[in-house]
Design a protein around this motif. Structure first.
Motif, PDB file in Angstrom:
ATOM      1  N   CYS A  90     -63.828  46.960 -22.396  1.00 31.74           N
ATOM      2  CA  CYS A  90     -63.366  48.334 -22.641  1.00 31.74           C
ATOM      3  C   CYS A  90     -63.379  49.158 -21.342  1.00 31.74           C
ATOM      4  CB  CYS A  90     -64.245  49.015 -23.697  1.00 31.74           C
ATOM      5  SG  CYS A  90     -64.024  48.360 -25.362  1.00 31.74           S
ATOM      6  N   TRP A  91     -64.467  49.003 -20.575  1.00 33.06           N
ATOM      7  CA  TRP A  91     -64.558  49.748 -19.304  1.00 33.06           C
ATOM      8  C   TRP A  91     -63.467  49.295 -18.354  1.00 33.06           C
ATOM      9  CZ3 TRP A  91     -65.601  47.674 -14.411  1.00 33.06           C
ATOM     10  CH2 TRP A  91     -65.795  48.613 -13.398  1.00 33.06           C
ATOM     11  N   ARG A  92     -63.217  47.971 -18.253  1.00 34.10           N
ATOM     12  CA  ARG A  92     -62.217  47.449 -17.325  1.00 34.10           C
ATOM     13  C   ARG A  92     -60.800  47.846 -17.764  1.00 34.10           C
ATOM     14  NH1 ARG A  92     -62.584  43.637 -13.168  1.00 34.10           N
ATOM     15  NH2 ARG A  92     -60.568  43.607 -12.104  1.00 34.10           N
ATOM     16  N   LEU A  93     -60.543  47.879 -19.068  1.00 33.46           N
ATOM     17  CA  LEU A  93     -59.226  48.288 -19.574  1.00 33.46           C
ATOM     18  C   LEU A  93     -58.963  49.763 -19.253  1.00 33.46           C
ATOM     19  CD1 LEU A  93     -59.111  46.491 -23.045  1.00 33.46           C
ATOM     20  CD2 LEU A  93     -57.540  46.111 -21.133  1.00 33.46           C
ATOM     21  N   TYR A  94     -59.988  50.577 -19.433  1.00 30.34           N
ATOM     22  CA  TYR A  94     -59.817  52.008 -19.122  1.00 30.34           C
ATOM     23  C   TYR A  94     -59.491  52.193 -17.643  1.00 30.34           C
ATOM     24  CZ  TYR A  94     -61.145  56.768 -17.930  1.00 30.34           C
ATOM     25  OH  TYR A  94     -61.150  58.048 -17.429  1.00 30.34           O
ATOM     26  N   LYS A  95     -60.208  51.492 -16.779  1.00 28.65           N
ATOM     27  CA  LYS A  95     -59.963  51.615 -15.342  1.00 28.65           C
ATOM     28  C   LYS A  95     -58.565  51.124 -14.985  1.00 28.65           C
ATOM     29  CE  LYS A  95     -62.826  52.484 -12.653  1.00 28.65           C
ATOM     30  NZ  LYS A  95     -63.221  53.751 -12.005  1.00 28.65           N
ATOM     31  N   GLY A  96     -58.118  50.035 -15.641  1.00 25.95           N
ATOM     32  CA  GLY A  96     -56.793  49.488 -15.368  1.00 25.95           C
ATOM     33  C   GLY A  96     -55.678  50.427 -15.809  1.00 25.95           C
ATOM     34  N   LEU A  97     -55.844  51.068 -16.975  1.00 27.74           N
ATOM     35  CA  LEU A  97     -54.822  52.022 -17.440  1.00 27.74           C
ATOM     36  C   LEU A  97     -54.741  53.227 -16.515  1.00 27.74           C
ATOM     37  CD1 LEU A  97     -55.353  52.010 -21.326  1.00 27.74           C
ATOM     38  CD2 LEU A  97     -53.328  51.228 -20.085  1.00 27.74           C
ATOM     39  N   VAL A  98     -55.908  53.715 -16.095  1.00 29.59           N
ATOM     40  CA  VAL A  98     -55.927  54.883 -15.201  1.00 29.59           C
ATOM     41  C   VAL A  98     -55.271  54.543 -13.864  1.00 29.59           C
ATOM     42  CG1 VAL A  98     -57.417  56.428 -13.878  1.00 29.59           C
ATOM     43  CG2 VAL A  98     -57.940  55.924 -16.288  1.00 29.59           C
ATOM     44  N   ALA A  99     -55.557  53.312 -13.384  1.00 32.82           N
ATOM     45  CA  ALA A  99     -55.007  52.911 -12.095  1.00 32.82           C
ATOM     46  C   ALA A  99     -53.566  52.419 -12.198  1.00 32.82           C
ATOM     47  CB  ALA A  99     -55.873  51.815 -11.481  1.00 32.82           C
ATOM     48  N   GLY A 100     -53.061  52.202 -13.418  1.00 32.44           N
ATOM     49  CA  GLY A 100     -51.694  51.728 -13.620  1.00 32.44           C
ATOM     50  C   GLY A 100     -51.513  50.252 -13.369  1.00 32.44           C
ATOM     51  N   THR A 101     -52.625  49.521 -13.312  1.00 29.66           N
ATOM     52  CA  THR A 101     -52.516  48.077 -13.072  1.00 29.66           C
ATOM     53  C   THR A 101     -52.385  47.281 -14.377  1.00 29.66           C
ATOM     54  OG1 THR A 101     -54.943  47.901 -13.069  1.00 29.66           O
ATOM     55  CG2 THR A 101     -53.839  48.202 -10.932  1.00 29.66           C
ATOM     56  N   ILE A 102     -52.588  47.936 -15.488  1.00 30.29           N
ATOM     57  CA  ILE A 102     -52.478  47.273 -16.786  1.00 30.29           C
ATOM     58  C   ILE A 102     -51.471  48.027 -17.641  1.00 30.29           C
ATOM     59  CG2 ILE A 102     -53.699  46.670 -18.934  1.00 30.29           C
ATOM     60  CD1 ILE A 102     -56.236  46.312 -17.321  1.00 30.29           C
ATOM     61  N   THR A 103     -50.504  47.309 -18.179  1.00 26.29           N
ATOM     62  CA  THR A 103     -49.477  47.917 -19.032  1.00 26.29           C
ATOM     63  C   THR A 103     -50.023  48.118 -20.450  1.00 26.29           C
ATOM     64  OG1 THR A 103     -48.617  45.788 -19.800  1.00 26.29           O
ATOM     65  CG2 THR A 103     -47.724  46.646 -17.732  1.00 26.29           C
ATOM     66  N   PRO A 104     -49.325  48.938 -21.255  1.00 20.76           N
ATOM     67  CA  PRO A 104     -49.762  49.085 -22.658  1.00 20.76           C
ATOM     68  C   PRO A 104     -49.812  47.736 -23.386  1.00 20.76           C
ATOM     69  CG  PRO A 104     -48.219  50.809 -22.102  1.00 20.76           C
ATOM     70  CD  PRO A 104     -48.236  49.877 -20.928  1.00 20.76           C
ATOM     71  N   GLY A 105     -48.813  46.871 -23.086  1.00 17.56           N
ATOM     72  CA  GLY A 105     -48.824  45.549 -23.716  1.00 17.56           C
ATOM     73  C   GLY A 105     -50.019  44.725 -23.282  1.00 17.56           C
ATOM     74  N   GLY A 106     -50.384  44.797 -21.988  1.00 17.08           N
ATOM     75  CA  GLY A 106     -51.558  44.084 -21.495  1.00 17.08           C
ATOM     76  C   GLY A 106     -52.827  44.618 -22.131  1.00 17.08           C
ATOM     77  N   PHE A 107     -52.863  45.956 -22.323  1.00 14.19           N
ATOM     78  CA  PHE A 107     -54.008  46.574 -22.990  1.00 14.19           C
ATOM     79  C   PHE A 107     -54.170  46.011 -24.408  1.00 14.19           C
ATOM     80  CE2 PHE A 107     -55.988  49.821 -25.581  1.00 14.19           C
ATOM     81  CZ  PHE A 107     -57.025  50.305 -24.780  1.00 14.19           C
ATOM     82  N   ILE A 108     -53.032  45.979 -25.138  1.00 12.32           N
ATOM     83  CA  ILE A 108     -53.048  45.455 -26.511  1.00 12.32           C
ATOM     84  C   ILE A 108     -53.403  43.965 -26.512  1.00 12.32           C
ATOM     85  CG2 ILE A 108     -51.628  44.956 -28.528  1.00 12.32           C
ATOM     86  CD1 ILE A 108     -52.408  47.853 -28.293  1.00 12.32           C
ATOM     87  N   LEU A 109     -52.886  43.209 -25.526  1.00 10.19           N
ATOM     88  CA  LEU A 109     -53.154  41.773 -25.457  1.00 10.19           C
ATOM     89  C   LEU A 109     -54.651  41.501 -25.310  1.00 10.19           C
ATOM     90  CD1 LEU A 109     -52.258  38.824 -25.218  1.00 10.19           C
ATOM     91  CD2 LEU A 109     -51.941  39.192 -22.761  1.00 10.19           C
ATOM     92  N   ILE A 110     -55.302  42.219 -24.392  1.00  6.96           N
ATOM     93  CA  ILE A 110     -56.737  42.006 -24.179  1.00  6.96           C
ATOM     94  C   ILE A 110     -57.517  42.328 -25.446  1.00  6.96           C
ATOM     95  CG2 ILE A 110     -58.768  42.738 -22.883  1.00  6.96           C
ATOM     96  CD1 ILE A 110     -56.884  40.960 -21.312  1.00  6.96           C
ATOM     97  N   PHE A 111     -57.170  43.439 -26.100  1.00 12.19           N
ATOM     98  CA  PHE A 111     -57.867  43.794 -27.333  1.00 12.19           C
ATOM     99  C   PHE A 111     -57.622  42.750 -28.435  1.00 12.19           C
ATOM    100  CE2 PHE A 111     -59.085  48.152 -26.157  1.00 12.19           C
ATOM    101  CZ  PHE A 111     -60.294  48.223 -26.832  1.00 12.19           C
ATOM    102  N   THR A 112     -56.378  42.285 -28.526  1.00 15.80           N
ATOM    103  CA  THR A 112     -56.057  41.263 -29.534  1.00 15.80           C
ATOM    104  C   THR A 112     -56.832  39.977 -29.266  1.00 15.80           C
ATOM    105  OG1 THR A 112     -53.823  42.179 -29.778  1.00 15.80           O
ATOM    106  CG2 THR A 112     -54.188  39.937 -30.595  1.00 15.80           C
ATOM    107  N   LEU A 113     -56.885  39.586 -27.985  1.00 15.09           N
ATOM    108  CA  LEU A 113     -57.632  38.377 -27.641  1.00 15.09           C
ATOM    109  C   LEU A 113     -59.128  38.548 -27.904  1.00 15.09           C
ATOM    110  CD1 LEU A 113     -55.823  37.344 -24.318  1.00 15.09           C
ATOM    111  CD2 LEU A 113     -55.567  36.321 -26.593  1.00 15.09           C
ATOM    112  N   ASN A 114     -59.641  39.750 -27.671  1.00 14.81           N
ATOM    113  CA  ASN A 114     -61.047  40.010 -27.980  1.00 14.81           C
ATOM    114  C   ASN A 114     -61.333  39.859 -29.466  1.00 14.81           C
ATOM    115  OD1 ASN A 114     -63.258  41.167 -25.987  1.00 14.81           O
ATOM    116  ND2 ASN A 114     -61.252  41.660 -25.135  1.00 14.81           N
ATOM    117  N   LEU A 115     -60.383  40.348 -30.259  1.00 19.10           N
ATOM    118  CA  LEU A 115     -60.534  40.189 -31.713  1.00 19.10           C
ATOM    119  C   LEU A 115     -60.480  38.714 -32.109  1.00 19.10           C
ATOM    120  CD1 LEU A 115     -58.359  43.168 -33.040  1.00 19.10           C
ATOM    121  CD2 LEU A 115     -60.855  42.976 -33.058  1.00 19.10           C
ATOM    122  N   GLN A 116     -59.617  37.956 -31.427  1.00 23.33           N
ATOM    123  CA  GLN A 116     -59.546  36.523 -31.695  1.00 23.33           C
ATOM    124  C   GLN A 116     -60.863  35.827 -31.332  1.00 23.33           C
ATOM    125  OE1 GLN A 116     -57.417  34.778 -33.246  1.00 23.33           O
ATOM    126  NE2 GLN A 116     -55.727  36.232 -33.456  1.00 23.33           N
TER     127      GLN A 116
END
Length: 596
Positions: A262-288
Motif C-alpha cells: 500500500c505504501w509503495r503503491l501510494y508513492k508510485g501514484l504520486v510519482a507517476g511511475t505506476i498507472t491506474p491499471g498497474g495500481f489495480i493489478l497489484i491490488f488484484t494480485l495481492n487479493l490472489q
C-alpha cells in the motif's frame, strides 16, 4: 518419512497419468488467474486513457477475451472433476488391495498385539487420506506455487521492487511455517494415535457386548472409554493450539507485506511511475495471494493432520513381520507327511523358553495324540508346524523340507486345521464349506457336510446352504460351527491334519458320529490331535505327553496307562473324560491363549 514416501509411490505410480493431468490443470489455473489480473489492468488503463467515443470499440475485444479466459477456467474445473471421479476410486481400490496383502503376511503374534478395530481404522485412514493428500499436493500446493511464480513476473512488470519484497516475504513465510511444522509434527501424530485408540476401544466394546451385559460392566466400560476420549480430546487441543500459533504467524507476516505494498503503491501514484491499471493489478494480485495462502494455511493443517494419521497407521501396518518369507521360496510338495522337529528352540516374547532343543519325529501316516496340562506346549507344537511363529533356532521339516524355506501358501495347502474356536466368514454356509477347496462341486460339499453330521441341520434352515453364517458364524451354535469347520477340512482332503480340541463343543452322540467321519478322513494321513478328553485318543497310534515344553512320555495308550507317569495320573484323575485344567507349578502361559 521414507516409509511414507515408498507407500505413496507404490500406490500412485500405476496411476501416474492422472497425476500428470492434475499438474497440467494446476498450471492452467495459475495461468488463467494471472492472465485475468493482467486483463483487468489493461481494461482499467483503456478506460482511463480512451475518449468516450472510442471506449466501446477499445473495450469490446478486451471484454471478449476476458470472458473467454473465464470460460476456460470453468472448463479446467470440469476436466479436473472428471479426472478425480476416475482417479480416487481406482486409487482406493489399489490401496485396499495393497494393504490387505500386507496384513495377510503378518504373523499370529502381530494380531495378538493389536485390536482388530484399531487395525481396520488404520487401513481406512490410509485408504481415505492418501487420495486426499494427492489432491492437496497436485491441486492446492502445485496451483499455489505456480500462481506465485506468475504473480512474481506480473508484479515485476509493474515495479521490480514489488517482486523483490514478495520474494523476501515468501522466504520468511515458507521457512517459518516449515520449521514450525516439522518441529511440531508430533502433535498430529499423537492426536491420530489417540483417536485410533478410541475407535479400537469402541470396537472392542461392541465385540464383547454380551460379556459386558452378563458381568454388569457397562459403567466400567463407559469409564474406560471416557478416559480414552479425554486423552484424545487433550491431544487434539494441543494440535489445534499449535495451528492457532502457526496461522497467527502467517497472517501477521502477510499483513506486513500488504502494508508495504500500500505504501509503495501510494508513492508510485504520486510519482507517476505506476498507472491506474498497474495500481489495480497489484491490488488484484495481492487479493490472489491472500486467497491462495488463506486456503494454503487450511491445506497445510489438513496435510499435516493426514500425514500424522498415515505415518501412525503405516508404523503398525507396515511393521516388520515376525515370520518372513523368502520371495524365491519353493512350493512344498508332501509325499509322505513325515514331520520332524530338529533341535527346535522357541519361546514366546517376554516368557521363558517353552521348547529347548526339542527333537521329535512323527512318521508319515501316523495318528498322534498330544496330551498334557494347559500351558505344556501342545498348541504351540501345532502353531510352529503351521509356521504361525518362527523358531529361534533349529528346524521344523516336512518330508525333509525346512518349512521356513517353502512358500507359506503351499504349506497351508498341505495342512487341514480344525481349531477349538471355529470362526466362520459372514458368508453363506455353502461358501464357508467350499473355502476348503474353491473348485469343489455342490455335490462334494453336501457329501462333506453329511460326513461331518451337519447336512440335515443346514437343510432345516430357512435358506439351507445359502443361509448367512453371520459375523464370526454367530448365527450358528458352537457345535454347528465346529461341524462346518470339520466339513471344510474333510473337503480340503490335505495330507496332514491338525486338530485342536476339534470335537469339544459336540454332544456325546454327535461326537461319536463325527469321530467316525474323522477316522475316515485320517486314512493315510499324518494326524496330530490335541485333546483334553483322553477317551477320544485311545485309538491313536501314539501319544506324546507334554510337560513344560518337554515330551516326557511317548507311546500307545495301552503302554502309557500301565507306566507310573503323568499320563496315568491324567487318566486316573479325569472327570467325565476331561483333564483337570490345573497343574501345580505349570507354566502360567496357557495353551488356551495360543491361536491355531
Amino acid at each position: 518419512m521414507s516409509q511414507l514416501y515408498k507407500f505413496f509411490v507404490s500406490v500412485t505410480r500405476p496411476l501416474k497419468i492422472y497425476i500428470i493431468g492434475f499438474l497440467g490443470i494446476s498450471l492452467g489455473r495459475a495461468v488463467v488467474v494471472n492472465v485475468q489480473a493482467r486483463m483487468i489492468k489493461n481494461i482499467t488503463d483503456t478506460v482511463a486513457s480512451s475518449p468516450s467515443s472510442q471506449l466501446a470499440e477499445h473495450l469490446y475485444p478486451l471484454f471478449t477475451s476476458f470472458l473467454c479466459v473465464g470460460l476456460s477456467f470453468i472448463t479446467l474445473f470440469r476436466i479436473y472433476d472428471a479426472l478425480i471421479a476416475r482417479f480416487v476410486p481406482r486409487q482406493k481400490e489399489l490401496i485396499m488391495l495393497t494393504l490387505t496383502k500386507r496384513m495377510l503376511s503378518h504373523s499370529a503374534s502381530f494380531y495378538q498385539k493389536h485390536f482388530a478395530g484399531n487395525l481396520t481404522n488404520k487401513m481406512n485412514d490410509l485408504t481415505v487420506q492418501t487420495p486426499e493428500i494427492i489432491k492437496i499436493i497436485t491441486d492446492h500446493f502445485a496451483t499455489c506455487t505456480l500462481t506465485l511464480i506468475l504473480v512474481f513476473i506480473n508484479m515485476a512488470s509493474v515495479d521490480i521492487g514489488f517482486a523483490y519484497v514478495l520474494l523476501i516475504w515468501l522466504s520468511i513465510f515458507m521457512t517459518g511455517s516449515l520449521i514450525l511444522l516439522f518441529c511440531h509434527t508430533k502433535y498430529a501424530y499423537a492426536a491420530a494415535e489417540a483417536r485410533s485408540q478410541v475407535i479400537g476401544r469402541v470396537v472392542d466394546i461392541l465385540m464383547n457386548i454380551s460379556s459386558i451385559r452378563l458381568f454388569g460392566r457397562s459403567r466400567h466400560e463407559h469409564n474406560l472409554l471416557k478416559t480414552a476420549t479425554n486423552e484424545a480430546a487433550s491431544r487434539e487441543q494441543q494440535r489445534d493450539y499449535f495451528f492457532m500459533k502457526l496461522h497467527l504467524f502467517q497472517g501477521t507476516s502477510f499483513w506486513i507485506f500488504e502494508a508495504w505494498c500500500c505504501w509503495r503503491l501510494y508513492k508510485g501514484l504520486v510519482a507517476g511511475t505506476i498507472t491506474p491499471g498497474g495500481f489495480i493489478l497489484i491490488f488484484t494480485l495481492n487479493l490472489q495471494i491472500l486467497d491462495q495462502f488463506w486456503n494454503l494455511g487450511k491445506d497445510v493443517r489438513n496435510f499435516w493432520e493426514k500425514i500424522g494419521q498415515m505415518k501412525q497407521a503405516l508404523k503398525v501396518i507396515d511393521s516388520d513381520s515376525d515370520v518372513v518369507q523368502d520371495p524365491n521360496s519353493a512350493d512344498l510338495v508332501v509325499s509322505n507327511g513325515t514331520i520332524q522337529f530338529n533341535q527346535v528352540y522357541f519361546g514366546y516374547e517376554h516368557h521363558e523358553p517353552l521348547f529347548c532343543n526339542k527333537t521329535v519325529t512323527i512318521p508319515g501316516g501316523q495318528k498322534v495324540g498330544l496330551v498334557g496340562y494347559s500351558g505344556s506346549g501342545k498348541s504351540t507344537f501345532i502353531n510352529l508346524i503351521l509356521r504361525l511363529y518362527d523358531v529361534q533356532s533349529g528346524q521344523i521339516l516336512i518330508d525333509g523340507h525346512d518349512i521356513s524355506s517353502v512358500r507359506k501358501d503351499s504349506l497351508y495347502q498341505s495342512v487341514a486345521v480344525i481349531p477349538q474356536d471355529c470362526y466362520l466368514f459372514n458368508r453363506s454356509i455353502m461358501d464357508n464349506i467350499r473355502y476348503g477347496r474353491l473348485d469343489a462341486t455342490d455335490a462334494e460339499i453336501y457329501e462333506s457336510a453329511q460326513k461331518a453330521e451337519i447336512h440335515d441341520v443346514i437343510q432345516s434352515l430357512p435358506q439351507g446352504y445359502q443361509t448367512m453364517a453371520g459375523e464370526k458364524g454367530m448365527r450358528l451354535s458352537g457345535g454347528q460351527r465346529q461341524r462346518v469347520a470339520i466339513a471344510r477340512a474333510i473337503l480340503k482332503n490335505a495330507p496332514i491334519v491338525l486338530l485342536d480340541e476339534a470335537t469339544s463343543n459336540l454332544d456325546a452322540i454327535t461326537e461319536e458320529r463325527v469321530q467316525a467321519a474323522l477316522n475316515a478322513l485320517f486314512h493315510n494321513k499324518t494326524v496330530l490331535i490335541v485333546a483334553h478328553r483322553l477317551a477320544t485318543l485311545q485309538t491313536a497310534d501314539r501319544l506324546c505327553v507334554f510337560d513344560r515344553g518337554a515330551i516326557i512320555q511317548d507311546g500307545a495308550h495301552e503302554e502309557l496307562v500301565k507306566q507310573d507317569g503323568l499320563y496315568r495320573k491324567l487318566w486316573n484323575t479325569q472327570s467325565n473324560g476331561m483333564i483337570m485344567n490345573h497343574s501345580p507349578g505349570s507354566n502360567d502361559f496357557s495353551d488356551d491363549s495360543e491361536s491355531v
